[in-house]
Design an enzyme around this catalytic site. Sequence first.
Site, PDB file in Angstrom:
ATOM      1  N   ARG A  66       0.816  -1.220   0.000  1.00 23.51           N
ATOM      2  CA  ARG A  66       0.000   0.000   0.000  1.00 23.51           C
ATOM      3  C   ARG A  66       0.846   1.265   0.000  1.00 23.51           C
ATOM      4  O   ARG A  66       0.372   2.335  -0.380  1.00 23.51           O
ATOM      5  CB  ARG A  66      -1.017  -0.035   1.145  1.00 23.51           C
ATOM      6  N   GLU A 103       5.195  -9.566  15.456  1.00 26.61           N
ATOM      7  CA  GLU A 103       4.603 -10.082  16.700  1.00 26.61           C
ATOM      8  C   GLU A 103       4.961 -11.577  16.849  1.00 26.61           C
ATOM      9  O   GLU A 103       5.374 -12.023  17.908  1.00 26.61           O
ATOM     10  CB  GLU A 103       3.095  -9.889  16.615  1.00 26.61           C
TER      11      GLU A 103
HETATM   12  P1  AMP Z   1       3.990  -1.790  11.778  1.00 28.84           P
HETATM   13  O1  AMP Z   1       5.332  -2.320  11.349  1.00 28.84           O
HETATM   14  O2  AMP Z   1       3.456  -2.480  12.987  1.00 28.84           O
HETATM   15  O3  AMP Z   1       3.997  -0.274  11.928  1.00 28.84           O
HETATM   16  O4  AMP Z   1       2.949  -2.166  10.639  1.00 28.84           O
HETATM   17  C1  AMP Z   1       2.849  -1.403   9.522  1.00 28.84           C
HETATM   18  C2  AMP Z   1       2.398  -2.178   8.311  1.00 28.84           C
HETATM   19  O5  AMP Z   1       1.357  -3.115   8.605  1.00 28.84           O
HETATM   20  C3  AMP Z   1       1.856  -1.219   7.292  1.00 28.84           C
HETATM   21  O6  AMP Z   1       2.399  -1.576   6.017  1.00 28.84           O
HETATM   22  C4  AMP Z   1       0.353  -1.401   7.351  1.00 28.84           C
HETATM   23  O7  AMP Z   1      -0.183  -1.411   6.056  1.00 28.84           O
HETATM   24  C5  AMP Z   1       0.126  -2.726   8.033  1.00 28.84           C
HETATM   25  N1  AMP Z   1      -0.864  -2.644   9.147  1.00 28.84           N
HETATM   26  C6  AMP Z   1      -0.592  -2.835  10.461  1.00 28.84           C
HETATM   27  N2  AMP Z   1      -1.693  -2.732  11.214  1.00 28.84           N
HETATM   28  C7  AMP Z   1      -2.707  -2.434  10.373  1.00 28.84           C
HETATM   29  C8  AMP Z   1      -4.115  -2.177  10.536  1.00 28.84           C
HETATM   30  N3  AMP Z   1      -4.722  -2.203  11.750  1.00 28.84           N
HETATM   31  N4  AMP Z   1      -4.849  -1.892   9.433  1.00 28.84           N
HETATM   32  C9  AMP Z   1      -4.263  -1.856   8.214  1.00 28.84           C
HETATM   33  N5  AMP Z   1      -2.956  -2.093   7.988  1.00 28.84           N
HETATM   34  C10 AMP Z   1      -2.176  -2.387   9.047  1.00 28.84           C
END
Ligand code: AMP
Length: 178
Positions: A66, A103
């Site tokens: 995305r 996670e």
């Molecule tokens: P993080 O590394 O935890 O910041 O996760 C970021 C990535 O996971 C991004 O590329 C987001 O598109 C996806 N992502 C994580 N949580 C969500 C959520 N609740 N809704 C949509 N996309 C998410």
Amino acid sequence: MPESKTIVERIEKMIRDVPDFPKKGILFKDITPVLNDAQLFKLAIEEMVMKYKTKGVQRVVGIESRGFIFGAPLALRLGAGFVPVRKKGKLPAKTRAVTYSLEYGEDTLEIHTDAIKKGEKVLLVDDLLATGGTAQAVCKLIEEMGGEIVGISFLIELMFLKGIEKLAGYDVSSIIHY
Ligand code: AMP
């Protein structure tokens, strides 16, 4: 800026909450209705452009998948090149990789080794900031290549996950905050 506030509210209304996707307990923020609305998609990109148009951005790095949707139009509007960061094994030429913890388990992202030159000003883009692990890993990749990160742009920040703390020291901005 009341006009800008209205835009933010309109975008926020179009983001769809999908419970338990892709697994139980996750409230997925679905941005596809925003993309589907020609005017709102354009306004979202313009909001992101506004924050970085004076920063001399030379490369926009988008994170699969995305991050590509927002990163490519941002690059065009900023007069910068676009660089995809992809999941392991997807990029065809010589790559540099970073592995980071999720996670459960870990993930690897890759970038072409010739995509960023030493000293180039880079804007990192993704749709959503959750725990910050993904963006932090990509910052490491960019900096190992000698890129200077002038900003990190998200459409959405999930503030309660405090991902911003992993990105301390960077100019981070998001349009929508939950
Ligand atoms: P993080 O590394 O935890 O910041 O996760 C970021 C990535 O996971 C991004 O590329 C987001 O598109 C996806 N992502 C994580 N949580 C969500 C959520 N609740 N809704 C949509 N996309 C998410």
